[in-house]
Design a protein around this motif. Structure first.
Motif, PDB file in Angstrom:
ATOM      1  N   ALA A   1      31.141  28.232  34.448  1.00 58.52           N
ATOM      2  CA  ALA A   1      31.967  27.369  35.188  1.00 58.52           C
ATOM      3  C   ALA A   1      32.270  28.192  36.288  1.00 58.52           C
ATOM      4  O   ALA A   1      32.392  29.510  36.238  1.00 58.52           O
ATOM      5  N   ARG A   2      32.306  27.354  37.519  1.00 58.08           N
ATOM      6  CA  ARG A   2      32.893  28.277  38.811  1.00 58.08           C
ATOM      7  C   ARG A   2      34.296  27.493  39.094  1.00 58.08           C
ATOM      8  O   ARG A   2      34.385  26.247  39.085  1.00 58.08           O
ATOM      9  N   VAL A   3      35.023  28.229  39.102  1.00 52.45           N
ATOM     10  CA  VAL A   3      36.604  28.210  39.070  1.00 52.45           C
ATOM     11  C   VAL A   3      37.148  28.596  40.429  1.00 52.45           C
ATOM     12  O   VAL A   3      37.070  29.833  40.865  1.00 52.45           O
ATOM     13  N   THR A   4      37.985  27.748  41.034  1.00 52.11           N
ATOM     14  CA  THR A   4      38.826  28.104  42.280  1.00 52.11           C
ATOM     15  C   THR A   4      40.323  28.144  42.019  1.00 52.11           C
ATOM     16  O   THR A   4      40.926  27.056  41.542  1.00 52.11           O
ATOM     17  N   ASP A   5      40.831  29.243  42.315  1.00 51.96           N
ATOM     18  CA  ASP A   5      42.340  29.470  42.000  1.00 51.96           C
ATOM     19  C   ASP A   5      43.022  29.553  43.310  1.00 51.96           C
ATOM     20  O   ASP A   5      42.620  30.414  44.008  1.00 51.96           O
TER      21      ASP A   5
END
Length: 293
Positions: A163-167
Motif C-alpha cells: 500500500a502507498r499511504v499519505t500521512d
C-alpha cells in the motif's frame, strides 16, 4: 572423570536450591466487558459480556452465556440521545446478543460522522458506566494498492500486498486496518494499529498483512500472505488516541501470552467505574485489489 563429578555436584546443588512456590489466587467478581464501536456512516453497535477468571474453563457455551442482557445503553452525539435496543443472533453455541439502534424509534437514531464526538452511558446490574470517543476526519489515506510475489516464496502462489499511504503533516494521526478476502469477514492484521511518529508528513510504501482470525490457529509461516486469485477489500480507518492505545496494548498483550520473558501489560480501556473494554470511533476508507491467478 573430573567433568562427570562437577556435573553431579552442580545437579545436587541446583536441586537443593529449588523451592516450591504455591500461588493461591483469589476469585474475582465478574467485571463488565464493553466493546462499543461507531463508524462514520454507520449506527453504534455494542457488545456487553462478563469477564471470566484467569483459570476458568472456557467453552463456546460458557462464552455464549457470558453475554450481558437487559442493559440500558444510551448514546449521544451532543445533540440527540438514543436508547439502544438488544438484538440476538443464533449460533451453534446458542444465542449471541448485541445492542444497536432501535428500529422502532428512529426519530432519535443517528449514524457516525467524521469530526464529531460521542458519549455513552450504560446501566447494568445496578451500576452506571460512562465513556466517550471521537471519529476523526479521514486525513490519512491509502493512495493505491498493488501486489508482488513473495520474495521468500518465489515458486509458490503466495504474494504480498503493498500500500502507498499519505500521512498529513502534524503528529497524532492514528490508524487501524482490516481486510476481507474473497467476500469473507473483515479481520484486523496481527498488528493492526500504527501511529505516525516515524512517517509524519510523508507518503510511504508499506507491506500489508492479511487479516487474522484470532479464534483460529495462526500459521506464522504463511499467515501474512495472500494467494493468486484473491479478491481483497482493504478497510483503512483513522482512529483517536484512546482507541489506538486500547488496541496497541491489547495486541501487545495477545503477543506476549505464554512467553516467560514478556512483561505484564495493562490494557488501556476507556470505560469508567472499573469496567473493561472500550468505546471507539472510526473514519473509514475502503479500497479493492484483485490479484490475478
Amino acid at each position: 572423570m573430573r567433568r562427570s563429578i562437577l556435573a553431579v555436584t552442580a545437579a545436587i546443588f541446583l536441586s537443593a536450591c529449588e523451592k516450591k512456590i504455591d500461588f493461591d489466587l483469589d476469585e474475582q467478581e465478574p467485571k463488565l466487558v464493553v466493546e462499543g464501536v461507531i463508524e462514520a456512516g454507520q449506527v453504534p453497535v455494542f457488545i456487553l459480556s462478563n469477564s471470566l477468571d484467569y483459570f476458568s474453563e472456557i467453552s463456546p457455551e460458557i462464552l455464549a452465556g457470558s453475554f450481558v442482557r437487559g442493559a440500558d445503553i444510551r448514546v449521544s452525539n451532543g445533540v440527540t440521545t438514543h436508547k439502544l435496543k438488544e438484538y440476538s443472533v443464533p449460533s451453534p453455541a446458542g444465542e449471541l446478543y448485541y445492542y444497536s439502534v432501535d428500529s422502532a424509534d428512529l426519530a432519535t437514531a443517528f449514524a457516525g460522522e467524521e469530526g464529531k464526538s460521542y458519549q455513552v452511558t450504560i446501566e447494568s446490574a445496578g451500576k452506571t458506566y460512562n465513556s466517550s470517543t471521537t471519529i476523526p476526519f479521514l486525513t490519512k489515506t491509502i493512495d493505491s494498492l498493488w501486489w508482488k510475489p513473495s520474495p521468500n516464496n518465489p515458486d509458490t502462489s503466495l504474494v504480498i500486498m503493498m500500500a502507498r499511504v499519505t500521512d498529513p503533516p502534524g503528529f497524532g494521526n492514528y490508524i487501524r486496518f482490516f481486510n476481507s478476502t474473497n467476500g469473507g469477514p473483515f479481520n484486523p492484521g496481527f498488528n493492526s494499529v500504527f501511529d505516525d511518529q516515524v512517517v509524519d508528513g510523508t507518503t510511504y510504501d508499506i507491506e500489508v498483512e492479511k487479516g487474522v482470525d484470532r479464534n483460529e490457529e495462526i500459521d506464522f509461516e504463511t499467515y501474512s500472505f495472500f494467494t493468486r486469485g484473491d479478491s481483497v477489500v482493504m478497510k483503512f480507518t483513522n482512529i483517536d488516541k484512546v482507541t489506538f492505545d486500547f488496541w496497541r496494548t491489547m495486541e501487545y498483550n495477545y503477543s506476549s501470552i505464554g512467553s516467560p520473558f514478556s512483561s505484564p501489560t495493562k490494557v488501556l480501556g476507556n470505560i469508567s467505574n472499573g469496567a473493561l473494554g472500550y468505546f471507539g470511533g472510526y473514519a473509514v476508507q475502503y479500497t479493492t485489489l484483485v490479484i490475478p491467478k
